[in-house]
Each structure stands twice: as structure tokens, then as C-alpha cells.
Design a protein around this motif. Sequence first.
Motif, PDB file in Angstrom:
ATOM      1  N   THR A 759      34.584 -12.334  22.922  1.00  0.00           N
ATOM      2  CA  THR A 759      33.139 -12.460  22.739  1.00  0.00           C
ATOM      3  C   THR A 759      32.390 -12.044  24.001  1.00  0.00           C
ATOM      4  O   THR A 759      31.346 -11.388  23.930  1.00  0.00           O
ATOM      5  CB  THR A 759      32.765 -13.904  22.358  1.00  0.00           C
ATOM      6  N   ALA A 760      32.915 -12.421  25.152  1.00  0.00           N
ATOM      7  CA  ALA A 760      32.254 -12.056  26.414  1.00  0.00           C
ATOM      8  C   ALA A 760      32.151 -10.535  26.535  1.00  0.00           C
ATOM      9  O   ALA A 760      31.113 -10.004  26.945  1.00  0.00           O
ATOM     10  CB  ALA A 760      33.018 -12.634  27.595  1.00  0.00           C
ATOM     11  N   ARG A 761      33.222  -9.820  26.161  1.00  0.00           N
ATOM     12  CA  ARG A 761      33.186  -8.357  26.237  1.00  0.00           C
ATOM     13  C   ARG A 761      32.207  -7.772  25.225  1.00  0.00           C
ATOM     14  O   ARG A 761      31.485  -6.820  25.530  1.00  0.00           O
ATOM     15  CB  ARG A 761      34.587  -7.793  26.010  1.00  0.00           C
ATOM     16  N   GLU A 762      32.212  -8.320  24.022  1.00  0.00           N
ATOM     17  CA  GLU A 762      31.272  -7.833  22.999  1.00  0.00           C
ATOM     18  C   GLU A 762      29.833  -8.005  23.466  1.00  0.00           C
ATOM     19  O   GLU A 762      28.990  -7.100  23.318  1.00  0.00           O
ATOM     20  CB  GLU A 762      31.489  -8.586  21.690  1.00  0.00           C
ATOM     21  N   LEU A 763      29.524  -9.177  24.034  1.00  0.00           N
ATOM     22  CA  LEU A 763      28.157  -9.433  24.494  1.00  0.00           C
ATOM     23  C   LEU A 763      27.810  -8.569  25.698  1.00  0.00           C
ATOM     24  O   LEU A 763      26.654  -8.144  25.858  1.00  0.00           O
ATOM     25  CB  LEU A 763      27.984 -10.923  24.828  1.00  0.00           C
ATOM     26  N   LEU A 764      28.801  -8.314  26.550  1.00  0.00           N
ATOM     27  CA  LEU A 764      28.555  -7.432  27.695  1.00  0.00           C
ATOM     28  C   LEU A 764      28.189  -6.029  27.218  1.00  0.00           C
ATOM     29  O   LEU A 764      27.239  -5.418  27.730  1.00  0.00           O
ATOM     30  CB  LEU A 764      29.792  -7.375  28.578  1.00  0.00           C
ATOM     31  N   HIS A 765      28.899  -5.515  26.236  1.00  0.00           N
ATOM     32  CA  HIS A 765      28.589  -4.181  25.718  1.00  0.00           C
ATOM     33  C   HIS A 765      27.222  -4.170  25.047  1.00  0.00           C
ATOM     34  O   HIS A 765      26.477  -3.182  25.150  1.00  0.00           O
ATOM     35  CB  HIS A 765      29.675  -3.735  24.737  1.00  0.00           C
ATOM     36  N   LEU A 766      26.871  -5.273  24.377  1.00  0.00           N
ATOM     37  CA  LEU A 766      25.538  -5.372  23.771  1.00  0.00           C
ATOM     38  C   LEU A 766      24.465  -5.370  24.867  1.00  0.00           C
ATOM     39  O   LEU A 766      23.417  -4.718  24.726  1.00  0.00           O
ATOM     40  CB  LEU A 766      25.437  -6.641  22.932  1.00  0.00           C
ATOM     41  N   LEU A 767      24.721  -6.065  25.960  1.00  0.00           N
ATOM     42  CA  LEU A 767      23.766  -6.090  27.074  1.00  0.00           C
ATOM     43  C   LEU A 767      23.588  -4.698  27.664  1.00  0.00           C
ATOM     44  O   LEU A 767      22.451  -4.260  27.922  1.00  0.00           O
ATOM     45  CB  LEU A 767      24.247  -7.066  28.146  1.00  0.00           C
TER      46      LEU A 767
END
Length: 934
Positions: A759-767
Motif C-alpha cells: 500500500t505504501a508503494r501504491e500511495l507513493l506512486h499516486l503521490l
Amino acid sequence: MTLSPDQAVLFGPYRIYPGQRLVMEADRPLRLGRRAMDILVILLQHAGNVVSKQQLIAEVWPNSVVEEINLRVHMAALRKALGDGQAGQRYIVTVAQRGYSFVAPYSLEQIEQDPRSQPLESSGHNLPLRRTRLIGRQALVDNLVTHLPRQRFITLVGPGGIGKTTVALRVAEQLIGRYRDGIRLLDLTPINDPLIITSHLATLLDLSLHDGEPMIGLATFLRDRQMLLVIDNCEHLIDTVALLCECLLRGAPQVHILATSREGLRAEGEFVQRLESLDCPPPIAVLDRAQALSFSALQLFVERAMTSQDSFELTDAELPLVIDICRRLDGIPLALELAAAQVDNLGLAGLLAQLQDSFRLLNHNCLTTLGRHQTLHATLDWSFELLSACEQTCLRRLGVFRGGFTLASAAAVIVGEHIEPREVFGSITQLVAKSLLNVDVGDEEVFYRLLDTTRSYALEKLEQTAELPDTRERHAERCLALMHQAQNDWEHIPTGRWIERYARSLEDIRAALDWGLSAQGPHALAIRLTATSTPLWQELSLLKEHGGYVRKALMLLDAAPEPCPRLKMALKLALGSACYHAQGGTAETVEAFVSARTLAKHCNDVAGQLRAISGHLAVNLSCGNYQMALEQSQQFDRLGLHGDPVLSLSTHRLRVLALHFSGDQQRARVSAEEVIQRMAHSGHLNRFTHGFGVQYDQSVAALTILARILWIQGQPEQAWRAARQALNIALQINHGTSICYTLALAGCLIAHYNGDTRTARELLHLLLEQAQKHSVLLFYTWAQHYAQVIDSADAHPSRRAGVGLIKEIMVTLDTAFVDDDLLQRADTGAAGWSTAEILRARADALLAADCPVKNGDAESVLIRALNVAKSQGALAWELRSATSLARLWQRQGHYRQAYELLTPIYQRFTEGYTTPDLTAVQRLIDELHSHLPA
């Protein structure tokens, strides 16, 4: 007839599914606007009978007061989209003084398969709804659809009015769904400056370019995209467009380009497809009516004539006249449309006579046959001369519009010397009827626009008069009025609808500012427009471009004999916000907010002071100046905002920020929960803080800080729920800077702290994606720092810690980011919320040396970190410091001391037992316990 949801209606080449509100032309959907679809369904329900205008208006617009022109415009758009009149086929007729009737033969068919189960078009494009049926170009379109995927870059070339845009749009429409990442149309008509082509394309791609090499930045972004770019009207910017296309072809192997231009771009890899005129019968041919109508020029002329005159029918006797007209006009589609629009007034014989007279002088002066460009210009001259004086003035003045405009905007620009408001309506109607003005029919509003060829002609006529300066000034004044309206609507209309309503004005605002801020422009008007249009630039993520206009406006304002302090304050606030998101806490950002506050004080403007202080406070927080931010938050009480609940709530939330980052987590938690409770009770949930120096949604911002506080206080599960709620709200309202804010300050971090790597990676890519899209360079840079820890695949070879707040956040992610500057901040108390973590990081570095002296130093540092964490109410930091200290004591054999330190801290947690910090502590406690005597 009664239309059943289980039946389809068939007529001409169309199959209508009333229950699904779907029109299929052969095997592809025909994209009609919602109102046009409503009208078609009602007419089908009463097929063969007359439906009155009043009945149609009542059923299509049940909750609105609508002028009859709206119905006429939507009806004309529907008929053009269906090709009503093509090959003599009639679908809808006007019954004089009564209404409209659907008259075509039709049949009903039982639906065996739900059409919605079949793949229809993707929404991944920005193509306009179809305005007209294609005539005489289908073989070319089919050929282009086949060859474009192989050739990658095709330019449609031909003179003005030949139909390049129509063909390009039809090709793109037939390719909908074939490109994984969609289709984007870039119309270069309103662009005069080659330097802003890349920024326009970036906006269409939801991308902000931070590089000094924007073309390379675009190519990098598109490197893995499978996409079609349609670049329309390139002729005035050929060199730059050619470079752009070459760059994209080299750097983005799955991007295809379809361009239109009056001449080839002469670019590497370009295939040129010339558009010829529509075909006309040869001079010596003797044809009957059916044979003649097989020629596309005649088909187009007859269809448009039937649109102009409901009773028009081509007889065998009149056939030679139409053939002569089409030949004289060289089969140029726009020229044919202009001529056909005069059939109702002149008749075919009169129309031919007029054309013969108009072209005779030009023919006499030319030794060769008329060139197609001259033919079109002569046709425009002829059409213009047939207009009344009022209509001529209207057309000239409408030439200043770059984009689409409403009837109200047209009236505001046209009305002036020799034109009364009541005359505008009739003139606009006549210009539409004569094909000199096009109509874009939206679901709620009707927008008018000039074709590029017609607009150039109108501007040419306007420049030949003394009307140009006054018309431009009225145009700028209209832009200003629209932006005042936009400002009033900003906090009351959902972002998507607000953008849809006002983004159409951007090209005209650019034109007004380019002229108004130049040497010959009305500076005072342009300066006001620069300030008032701030919301539009911010919502469209064009902060860098707007910053350029703001700086120009401020220079001109400073040079004015008596500069207006309120106007300067507004511009300084706009500059501060633009600089903050695009640059961070630079000297220019700080100066903008400080100046704005001084001006607001001078004007006794409390709201202005609040905006300036809040902007400066945000800058101080991002720079790590927490104590200064806390002192600024205390200034809010002196502004006397208690009478305004919204502003009072906003200042309360900002104080929570200052308390949290200065390290007072207990007071910050109480205040944060009070803010959220007040929001829920006051009904201001999801309310934007557009008046502030930095704009985020109130509830998103409040929940984001609450999530941070909860995590630091040792409630990781509650913290994640608050962070997720904040992100869900931000995504729901689709507010870009709010999405970036909550991801950067809470979502990415808490997911990582809690051990949810995926999830942290997914949110980082979204950011990363959202920060690019909305020009938020500040948080884009933060995301790049986070990637070094959260997504090691993107790690930079040399570890970068950044400056200010982000530097301290990085230490909480990885203690290796500690340095002497951070230690000094921790020693002086300037580090606030992160002090315990910086000290722990220092201790870890000392322990890595594994020598008795340094171990003793590390023990002292960890005890200090533990005490700081306790005093701040930061249970999470307390646990981390205690864990490091317990491990040190474990190595020294002090098992009981370590066990008795760690166990009570662990027992204060009531949740989050699967997070990395707590699972590590549980293992350590078990190890320590095993060494204790039974």
C-alpha cells in the motif's frame, strides 16, 4: 409509438436503443449530447406526428426556463449529426408555426443482446461530440485508420476549409478504445506563442513539466504510454510542432501522431496525406439526379441546403445550377456550406448569379484558375457582403474570441458603437444560419465558436476598422466579469463542475492578459484580471504560467502613479501560493506572504491578514520553523475572527498543525478532535479553504493531521483509518493539492510505518502522479525522497535527505539520514516533534561503532530521547527509543533492567500489534524474559 426498453428503433443507417439512450451508426456508437438524445427520443415516440416547440422545451428542460433559441440550436445540431438531408433522406422536418416531426420510415426490432454488454468507446479521450456526418471522405478515413498504427505520424495537408479537422476527428473517433492510454486532441488555433505548446500538451496529459527541457520531459512521461495525439491547425507553428513530433517519436515508441496543417511539417518520420476537394461531376458529363448525387460535393451542398430551407428539394431542372455552383466553389466543404446557407434567401438561380458576379472580378485579375485558398476567401467576401451592417459588425467583433463563448459573452463584446443589445440576438442567429458561426451544444449551455478560417477572416476585417482596441477592451472586461463570477462560485460548486463551467475561458483570458499586460494594453484592467483569475489557474494546475503573469502585473502596478494596495495584496497572495507549491519555501515565497500581510494591515483587511499569515505559517512549517509557526498561530486570536465560524475553524485547524509539529501532541490531539467535531456540527465538512494562502480541503487537512497525531501517540490502526478517510474525501472531491497534501503528510508514511509495504508503494506512486499533474513541486520532491526508502527500486545512488520538514520525516523512515544539522536542531529544541527520533538516530550511529565509550554516550542520548518522547506524549517515539535502549542493555547483560523498561511501555498500547515496531518489541520482550530467573 410506445418505445419499449426491449426494442430498438431502426432508421437510415441508425439503430436506436431508447432504454439505454444509445445510438449506433453501423457498429459504432454515435456520440450525441444529452439534450439532443432527449429530443430524438421524444420525436421517435411521436413519429409521424407534430411535436410542438413548447412540448419539447417542457420535456427536455423540465426544471429550467429556456429560450426557444436553445431548442433550435439543439435541433440543428441533432440534424447535422444525423446527416439529415444526406442523399435526399429526411428524418426530421420543421412544421411552420407548429413544431417538429420525425418523418423517416422506421422499423422496430427486438433486442436479443444488451448493447451495453458489447465493448463501446472508452472515456480516455477529449474528442468533441460529433457535429456533422462525414461526406465523401469515408474511404480516406478507413485508409488512415489502417495505416496510422504502422506509419505512426501522418499529417493531413490542405487549404483552409477543405475539411482537415473533420477527417482527423473522424479518424480519431474510429480509433477510440484502440489505444490503452487514450486519445488527446491538442488544438493549436488559439496559441500564438510556440513556447507554450508543450505546457498546453502537458495540461491535456495531466502532467506538470518541472524540467528545463519540456519536450524531453513530455517524451519521458509518454515513454511507456500507448496513445494517439491529434495535433490540429499546426500551420502557424510548424517549426516547433515538427521538433515536438520528432522528439515524441524518438522517445515514446507507442505514441502515434495525427496532425493537420495547411502545409507539411517537414519533420523526420512524417507521412503527408493531402486532402483534395470533394468530387464534382466533370464539365462535359450529362447526368440525371441520382447520378449527380453520387458526387460528394453535391451531397454536401444539398444536405446543407435542406438544413437551411426545410422545403428544399433538388429538381432535375435545377440540377445544372447546383453542379455549376459546386464547380465554381472547387468542391471546398466550407465554401459549399457558406453558399448552401444562402439558398433560402437567394434561391439556386440567384445564388449562382451572385457567385458569378463576385468571382468575375477576381477571375479577370488572375491569369490562372482561382487557387483554392482564393476561392474560399472570395466565398467569405461574398458571404460577408450579403450580411446586414449589424451582422457584419457582429462577425468582425466576434473574431477576438479564441475559444467557445456564450450568447451573453458575445453580447458583452459586440455591444458598443452602432450596436444595441437587442440586435445581437437576431444577428447571432443569422450568423449561425449562414454557417459563419458554429455551435457547440453542451448538456446545460450552448457555446458558439468561429472556425479557424472564419475567425482569421473576421479578425482581418476587424483590423481594417478602428474598432479593434475597443473590442479587445470589452473582451477583457467580459473575461474579468466571468472570473468574478468564478470566484463567487469557487467554494459553492464541486470542483469538476466548476472547471467544466469556467475552463473554456482560459484561452480568452490568456489572450486578454497577453494584450492587456503588453505596452499597448489597458494595464489597470489586465492587472485586475490577473488577480481575479487566480482560482482558474490554480485549479488547472498552471501555477508556473500564472506566476509569470502575476510578476508582470506586479511590475506594472508598482510603476502606476497610485498603486491599489488591495490589488497588490491579492497579487502577492497569488504569487505566494504559486511559489509555495512550485518552489517551496524560497525567499520569493516568504517575501510574497510578508508583503501581503503588510498591505492587508494597511487596508485594515482582517481576511487578507489571515490569508497572509496562514500562507507564511505553511512556509515556516515546511521549512522546519515550528516555533515561529506556533507564534504565528497565536496571532489569529488578535485578528478577532470569532464572528466568522468558517475562518475561526480554519485558524483553529492551523493551530493544531503548529502544536503538532512543535511537539505538543496532547494539546494538538484535543484541538484536532474539536476541529473535526465542529466541522461535522457546522456542516462545513468538505469545505475548501480557497481564501487561505495555501489551499486544501478543510476536512482532508484536519483528518491528515489527526492521523499523524494518532500514530505518534501509539494508535496506528486509528491513525490509518483517519489517513484513509482523508484520502477518500480528497479523491472523491478530486481536489489535486488536497490529495497531494494528505498522501505526503500521512498516507504514504503511516502505511510504511505500519509495515504495509504494498500500500505504501501504491500511495507513493499516486503521490508522484498527482504532484506532477497539479504542479505541486514541493510534494513531488518529497515523494522522490520517500522513494529512497519506500520504493527502493527508485532509489537514488546518493541518499538525499532534503531540507526542512522533509529532512526530519526521512529520519523517522531511516535513521541513516541523521546529520549534524539535525542534531543541532534537536539540541536547541528547534526540531520539535522529531527530536526524540533524531536523538535515537544519533544513538544508533554511536552503537554501530560498538565501543564502550560510545555505548555510554549512546545510553545517555537514548535516555534523553526517551524523556523527550514522554514529555511530548509521543508513545510511538517512546517505544522506539526504549527498544534501542533495551537492546543496548541486553548486549550488556542487563536483562531485567531492559525488560522492566520495555514491558510497561508495550502494555500501554491497545492496538497495532502486527506493526513492525510492536512485533519487534514483542520478540525482544520474549528474549529478555527467557534470561530472567524463574
